[in-house]
Design a protein around this motif. Structure first.
Motif, PDB file in Angstrom:
ATOM      1  N   ASP A 167       0.411   7.407  -9.388  1.00 35.52           N
ATOM      2  CA  ASP A 167       1.414   6.588  -8.928  1.00 35.52           C
ATOM      3  C   ASP A 167       2.646   6.361 -10.202  1.00 35.52           C
ATOM      4  N   LEU A 168       3.764   6.835  -9.563  1.00 39.20           N
ATOM      5  CA  LEU A 168       4.856   6.641 -10.604  1.00 39.20           C
ATOM      6  C   LEU A 168       5.880   5.721 -10.069  1.00 39.20           C
ATOM      7  N   GLY A 169       5.428   4.553  -9.660  1.00 39.68           N
ATOM      8  CA  GLY A 169       6.224   3.496  -8.973  1.00 39.68           C
ATOM      9  C   GLY A 169       5.738   2.128  -9.372  1.00 39.68           C
ATOM     10  N   ASN A 170       4.707   1.853 -10.029  1.00 42.41           N
ATOM     11  CA  ASN A 170       3.950   0.636 -10.274  1.00 42.41           C
ATOM     12  C   ASN A 170       3.494   0.060  -8.885  1.00 42.41           C
ATOM     13  N   ASN A 171       3.410   0.906  -7.706  1.00 42.10           N
ATOM     14  CA  ASN A 171       2.994   0.398  -6.706  1.00 42.10           C
ATOM     15  C   ASN A 171       1.561  -0.169  -6.616  1.00 42.10           C
ATOM     16  N   ALA A 172       0.750   0.431  -7.261  1.00 41.20           N
ATOM     17  CA  ALA A 172      -0.813  -0.115  -7.273  1.00 41.20           C
ATOM     18  C   ALA A 172      -0.978  -1.559  -7.834  1.00 41.20           C
ATOM     19  N   LEU A 173       0.212  -1.807  -8.815  1.00 42.08           N
ATOM     20  CA  LEU A 173       0.081  -2.991  -9.476  1.00 42.08           C
ATOM     21  C   LEU A 173       0.853  -4.054  -8.725  1.00 42.08           C
ATOM     22  N   ARG A 174       1.501  -3.509  -7.800  1.00 39.58           N
ATOM     23  CA  ARG A 174       2.276  -4.477  -6.713  1.00 39.58           C
ATOM     24  C   ARG A 174       1.369  -4.885  -5.762  1.00 39.58           C
ATOM     25  N   PHE A 175       0.839  -3.907  -5.259  1.00 41.08           N
ATOM     26  CA  PHE A 175      -0.032  -4.045  -4.107  1.00 41.08           C
ATOM     27  C   PHE A 175      -1.534  -4.065  -4.062  1.00 41.08           C
ATOM     28  N   GLY A 176      -1.900  -3.562  -5.206  1.00 38.08           N
ATOM     29  CA  GLY A 176      -3.550  -3.237  -5.375  1.00 38.08           C
ATOM     30  C   GLY A 176      -3.778  -2.126  -5.054  1.00 38.08           C
ATOM     31  N   LEU A 177      -4.973  -1.677  -5.155  1.00 38.45           N
ATOM     32  CA  LEU A 177      -5.525  -0.242  -5.079  1.00 38.45           C
ATOM     33  C   LEU A 177      -5.574   0.037  -3.533  1.00 38.45           C
ATOM     34  N   TRP A 178      -5.304   1.262  -2.947  1.00 41.05           N
ATOM     35  CA  TRP A 178      -5.452   1.447  -1.635  1.00 41.05           C
ATOM     36  C   TRP A 178      -6.436   1.047  -0.938  1.00 41.05           C
ATOM     37  N   ASN A 179      -7.683   1.091  -1.421  1.00 41.29           N
ATOM     38  CA  ASN A 179      -9.033   0.708  -0.916  1.00 41.29           C
ATOM     39  C   ASN A 179      -9.332  -0.728  -1.165  1.00 41.29           C
ATOM     40  N   ASN A 180      -8.619  -1.469  -1.802  1.00 41.93           N
ATOM     41  CA  ASN A 180      -8.973  -3.044  -2.153  1.00 41.93           C
ATOM     42  C   ASN A 180      -8.709  -3.706  -0.641  1.00 41.93           C
ATOM     43  N   PRO A 181      -9.682  -4.833  -0.531  1.00 45.49           N
ATOM     44  CA  PRO A 181      -9.674  -5.536   0.769  1.00 45.49           C
ATOM     45  C   PRO A 181      -8.077  -6.106   0.751  1.00 45.49           C
ATOM     46  N   VAL A 182      -7.952  -6.217   2.048  1.00 46.71           N
ATOM     47  CA  VAL A 182      -6.619  -6.931   2.369  1.00 46.71           C
ATOM     48  C   VAL A 182      -6.974  -8.029   3.509  1.00 46.71           C
ATOM     49  N   ASP A 183      -6.505  -9.089   3.338  1.00 48.72           N
ATOM     50  CA  ASP A 183      -6.334 -10.135   4.600  1.00 48.72           C
ATOM     51  C   ASP A 183      -5.540 -10.036   5.412  1.00 48.72           C
ATOM     52  N   TRP A 184      -5.597  -9.214   6.564  1.00 43.57           N
ATOM     53  CA  TRP A 184      -4.782  -8.685   7.405  1.00 43.57           C
ATOM     54  C   TRP A 184      -4.442 -10.066   8.360  1.00 43.57           C
ATOM     55  N   GLN A 185      -5.382 -10.930   8.745  1.00 45.62           N
ATOM     56  CA  GLN A 185      -5.167 -12.187   9.305  1.00 45.62           C
ATOM     57  C   GLN A 185      -4.208 -12.902   8.756  1.00 45.62           C
ATOM     58  N   HIS A 186      -4.050 -12.960   7.508  1.00 45.63           N
ATOM     59  CA  HIS A 186      -3.280 -13.835   6.425  1.00 45.63           C
ATOM     60  C   HIS A 186      -1.684 -13.393   6.735  1.00 45.63           C
ATOM     61  N   ILE A 187      -1.731 -12.055   6.492  1.00 55.89           N
ATOM     62  CA  ILE A 187      -0.537 -11.460   6.434  1.00 55.89           C
ATOM     63  C   ILE A 187       0.106 -11.271   7.886  1.00 55.89           C
TER      64      ILE A 187
END
Length: 508
Positions: free
Chosen positions: A352-372
Motif C-alpha cells: 500500500d503506497l497510498g495510506n489506504n489501509a490507514l484510511r479504510f482499515g485492512l482488507w479483511n477487517n470487519p465492516v458494518d455494511w448495514q450502517h454504511i
C-alpha cells in the motif's frame, strides 16, 4: 452445439457452497413474500461467487415462475462472462448489445443480459420491448447508472448485487433505491473457511497533502501524477516491490495513465518483465498482454482502472496500490484481484503506497455494511483525512539516504519536545523550525566538498522536512492546508540560505 461449446459450458458449471446456498434461500424468502416491485440489495465480497449465486437464482426463479429475467451489467466484458455462466446453469439467454436493434425472437428466450446504457437506448427508441419481466438482477449495483432503468421495470422485483453497498455518488445513496440489504459472509470468514486467500499488507507512509480532490470525490489524476511520477515515489515503489514482491506475479494499480507509463519505463530499465495496460489499449493488444501475464510466472502488469472489475486471474500473488483513493469500493476491488485461492496459493501480498489501509482499515477487517447502507454520509465523514493520518507517521531515513549523510552523528530532532521547551520559555514557536533548519544545514555541509554539493544533498531531505513540519503543525493545532504547504516551502528556502551562510562561515 459443437463439442468445444459443450465442454465450455460444462467448465462454467459451478458447485454451490453452503454459504452460497444459505444466501440464496434468504433471497428467495424475500422473493416469495415481498411485493412484486420490492428492491433488494445483496452484499458479498469479491471472490465470494456473486455471479454463481445470481445465476442459480435465475435458474431457480425461471423454474418456479412464468416470467422473464433481465440481468444488467455496466461493461461488455461482464455481459459475456455473465452469459457464459448462465449457460453453465442451463439458462438459455440472449445478450442485448449495440448490434441488437429489435427483439423479434424474444419469446425464444427467458433471460436477457444487457449493458445498462445499451438497454436504456433501445428502450428509449421504443423499438425493443421486453415483455413480462418478473426479476431484474443488477451486477455491481453500486454504480448509479442503473437508476436510469428503474422506471422501465416498475412492477419487477429488483435484486442488486455488490461487494460494497456504498453508492458511487454520495448524493444518491443506495437506501433511496433499495428497501433492504442482505449481508453475506465476511472476508475473514471466507478466508477461514478456505474460500479466499489471506492478504499480508505492507504499508509505506506517503505524504498525500499535495493531492487534490475532484468533483467525483476522489483524488484527481493530475495531482496523483504529480506525486507518483516524482523520483522519490518511483524509488519507493521499486524498493517496496524488490523488498516484498520480488519474483511474484504482480498487479500495480495507478490513478493516471502517465504514472502507469512512467512505472513501466522505470521497471523495464531496472530489468524487470513488465507490461502496461489502460482503457486506450486495443482489444488485440489487451488480449495479448493478458495472455502474456497469465503464462509468465514473475510478470508485472501496471494498469489504470481497467482491471478492477471483470478481470479474474487467480495466479496473481501481489497487489501494489501505487495510488491513493477515497473510494472504499475501489479499495476492495483492487485488493480483491489477488484474493483468488488455488491449491498452491493460500496467501497473497498487498503493498500500500497510498495510506489506504490507514484510511479504510485492512482488507479483511470487519465492516458494518448495514450502517454504511443506511447512513453512508456518516461513514464517509468518519474517515480520517490525510493530515490526520500523517500526524502519526514516524519518518525513518532510508538506508541509501543515510549513507549520504554518514559523517553526521545526529540526524534527528524531537519536534514535540523542542516545542514544549520554547513554549515553557515564552519564546517564538518558529524557533523550533529554526533549530531543525540549522541541524539540516550542518548535515549538508558536513557531508559535502563544496556549496553546490551541499545544496544538492538538501534535496534528499524533502521527506524528512515534510515530516518535521507536520509534527510542528500538530503542536500548533488546527491550521489550513495552504499554511502547511507554505511552511514546507519556506523551510526549504531558509535551509538553502542557512547552507550558504554556514559554508561561508566555515571558509572565512
Amino acid at each position: 452445439m459443437s463439442h468445444k461449446d459443450f465442454i465450455s459450458e460444462i467448465e462454467e458449471k459451478k458447485e454451490l457452497y453452503s454459504y452460497q446456498k444459505g444466501d440464496i434461500d434468504k433471497i428467495f424468502k424475500r422473493l416469495d413474500n415481498a411485493p412484486s416491485d420490492y428492491h433488494l440489495l445483496y452484499q458479498l465480497p469479491t471472490g465470494g461467487g456473486k455471479t454463481v449465486i445470481f445465476s442459480e437464482i435465475v435458474r431457480r426463479y425461471l423454474s418456479q415462475h412464468n416470467k422473464k429475467v433481465v440481468v444488467l451489467t455496466h461493461r461488455i466484458e461482464l455481459c459475456k462472462q455473465t452469459s457464459k455462466m448462465l449457460k453453465g446453469f442451463d439458462v438459455k439467454n440472449k445478450i442485448i448489445n449495440s448490434n441488437i436493434k429489435e427483439l423479434p425472437d424474444q419469446n425464444e428466450y427467458s433471460c436477457f443480459v444487457a449493458m445498462v446504457e445499451t438497454l436504456k437506448n433501445r428502450l428509449n427508441d421504443e423499438k425493443l420491448m421486453i415483455d413480462n419481466v418478473g426479476l431484474v438482477i443488477i451486477d455491481e449495483a453500486h454504480y448509479n447508472s442503473f437508476r436510469k432503468l428503474f422506471s422501465q421495470f416498475k412492477n419487477s422485483f429488483i435484486l442488486g448485487v455488490t461487494a460494497t453497498p456504498l453508492s458511487s455518488n454520495i448524493k444518491l445513496p443506495m437506501h433511496q433505491n433499495y428497501d433492504e440489504l442482505i449481508v453475506g459472509d465476511t472476508i475473514q470468514s471466507l478466508i477461514d473457511n478456505g474460500f479466499l486467500a489471506k492478504a499480508t499488507t505492507y504499508s509505506y507512509d506517503v505524504g498525500l497533502t499535495s493531492l487534490k480532490v475532484g468533483i467525483n470525490g476522489d483524488y484527481t489524476v493530475k495531482s496523483s501524477d504529480d506525486l507518483y511520477m516524482n523520483m522519490v515515489m518511483q524509488e519507493k515503489l521499486v524498493h517496496a516491490y524488490t523488498e516484498k514482491s520480488l519474483g511474484k506475479k504482480t498487479l500495480i494499480f495507478n490513478n493516471g495513465i502517465n504514472t502507469s507509463l512512467y512505472v513501466y519505463e522505470t521497471f523495464r530499465e531496472a530489468g524487470f518483465e513488465i507490461r502496461h495496460l489502460d482503457n486506450t489499449t486495443s482489444v488485440e493488444d489487451r488480449k495479448e498482454i493478458l495472455s502474456w501475464f497469465k503464462k509468465t510466472p514473475d510478470a508485472i502488469l501496471t494498469s489504470v482502472g481497467i482491471l478492477t472489475t471483470g478481470f479474474d486471474e487467480p495466479t496473481v500473488e501481489s497487489i501494489i496500490l501505487n495510488r491513493a483513493t477515497k473510494s472504499l469500493t475501489l479499495y476492495f476491488q483492487m485488493i480483491g484481484r489477488g484474493s483468488r485461492k488455488l491449491p498452491n496459493k493460500d496467501n497473497f501480498t498487498v503493498i500500500d503506497l497510498g495510506n489506504n489501509a490507514l484510511r479504510f482499515g485492512l482488507w479483511n477487517n470487519p465492516v458494518d455494511w448495514q450502517h454504511i447502507f443506511k447512513s453512508p454520509e456518516f461513514y464517509l465523514e468518519s474517515l480520517r483525512d490525510d493530515a490526520e493520518i500523517e500526524i502519526f507517521f514516524k519518518y525513518v531515513m532510508p538506508e541509501a539516504t543515510r549513507k549520504m549523510f554518514s559523517k553526521s552523528i545526529d540526524i534527528t530532532i524531537d519536534i514535540e519536545k523542542e516545542f514544549k521547551k520554547v513554549m515553557a520559555q515564552n519564546l517564538r514557536s518558529k524557533e523550533v523550525l529554526e533549530k531543525s533548519i540549522n541541524q539540516h544545514a550542518l548535515m549538508c555541509i558536513e557531508n559535502s566538498k563544496d556549496l553546490y554539493q551541499a545544496k544538492m544533498l538538501s534535496k534528499l531531505l524533502s521527506d524528512d522536512i515534510e515530516s518535521r513540519v507536520k509534527q510542528f503543525i500538530n503542536c500548533l493545532g488546527k491550521t489550513s492546508k495552504n499554511y502547511r504547504e507554505w511552511l514546507i516551502e519556506d523551510y526549504k528556502n531558509k535551509l538553502s540560505l542557512a547552507i550558504g551562510k554556514k559554508f561561508r562561515e566555515l571558509n572565512i
